[in-house]
Scaffold this active site. Structure first.
Site, PDB file in Angstrom:
ATOM      1  N   CYS A  23       0.815  -1.226   0.000  1.00 18.81           N
ATOM      2  CA  CYS A  23       0.000   0.000   0.000  1.00 18.81           C
ATOM      3  C   CYS A  23       0.845   1.271   0.000  1.00 18.81           C
ATOM      4  O   CYS A  23       0.376   2.338   0.384  1.00 18.81           O
ATOM      5  CB  CYS A  23      -0.951  -0.011   1.205  1.00 18.81           C
ATOM      6  SG  CYS A  23      -2.187  -1.307   1.091  1.00 18.81           S
ATOM      7  N   HIS A  71     -14.419  10.691  -3.948  1.00 19.85           N
ATOM      8  CA  HIS A  71     -13.658  10.879  -5.182  1.00 19.85           C
ATOM      9  C   HIS A  71     -12.550  11.919  -5.035  1.00 19.85           C
ATOM     10  O   HIS A  71     -12.264  12.703  -5.934  1.00 19.85           O
ATOM     11  CB  HIS A  71     -14.587  11.218  -6.362  1.00 19.85           C
ATOM     12  CG  HIS A  71     -15.332  10.011  -6.832  1.00 19.85           C
ATOM     13  ND1 HIS A  71     -16.461   9.552  -6.208  1.00 19.85           N
ATOM     14  CD2 HIS A  71     -15.079   9.155  -7.851  1.00 19.85           C
ATOM     15  CE1 HIS A  71     -16.895   8.471  -6.820  1.00 19.85           C
ATOM     16  NE2 HIS A  71     -16.074   8.202  -7.818  1.00 19.85           N
ATOM     17  N   GLU A 127     -12.602   0.229   5.633  1.00 18.44           N
ATOM     18  CA  GLU A 127     -11.708   0.542   4.527  1.00 18.44           C
ATOM     19  C   GLU A 127     -11.888  -0.494   3.414  1.00 18.44           C
ATOM     20  O   GLU A 127     -11.687  -0.203   2.240  1.00 18.44           O
ATOM     21  CB  GLU A 127     -10.261   0.568   5.015  1.00 18.44           C
ATOM     22  CG  GLU A 127      -9.292   1.120   3.996  1.00 18.44           C
ATOM     23  CD  GLU A 127      -7.917   1.334   4.564  1.00 18.44           C
ATOM     24  OE1 GLU A 127      -7.637   2.459   5.013  1.00 18.44           O
ATOM     25  OE2 GLU A 127      -7.126   0.373   4.556  1.00 18.44           O
TER      26      GLU A 127
END
Length: 139
Positions: A23, A71, A127
């Site tokens: 990540c 977004h 998440e």
């Protein structure tokens, strides 16, 4: 104790400054936010009589949080974050004063709701469909 819950979902990318591993790149998630509001007793008078809080007010507060992150690319407000923001100036980048982990984000969202005067009890931020963080100031 009475508890009510409401939820929103949003898509967001983030970057974990200083993270080593899979990540370490900019990547995104479909976040699921469940906020719980609580009261020992229900309102006894007025428009809120028989309620913990008005669901319309709760939903509006969660909608504002959704719009703040949906977004967007969320990056920690530090030297590396400022550099990335400049390099990605064509995109909407949100700088936050913390590393945007599920843990730190859930705490931030809790305090945003509390600042609106809502009786927030806990915030759970997923998440991924199977990984979440619950933040509460109740022991």
């Amino acid at each position: 104790m009475f508890k009510i819950r409401s939820e929103v979902q949003f898509d967001m990318a983030h970057y974990l400054s200083g993270y080593q591993g899979k990540c370490s790149n900019i990547h995104g998630h479909r976040y699921r936010l469940i906020a719980t509001f609580a009261a020992k007793e229900l309102h006894q008078e007025g428009q809120l009589r028989g309620m913990v809080e008005d669901f319309t007010v709760v939903k509006q507060a969660l909608k504002e949080i959704e719009e703040a992150f949906d977004h967007k690319l969320v990056i920690e407000e530090n030297e590396e974050g400022y550099r990335l923001q400049k390099e990605l100036s064509a995109y909407t980048v949100v700088l936050v004063p913390y590393r945007p982990t599920a843990e730190s984000m859930s705490q931030d969202i809790y305090h945003r709701l509390k600042a609106k005067g809502l009786p927030v009890y806990e915030v759970e931020l997923f998440e991924t469909p199977t990984n979440s963080c619950v933040y509460s100031e109740v022991e």
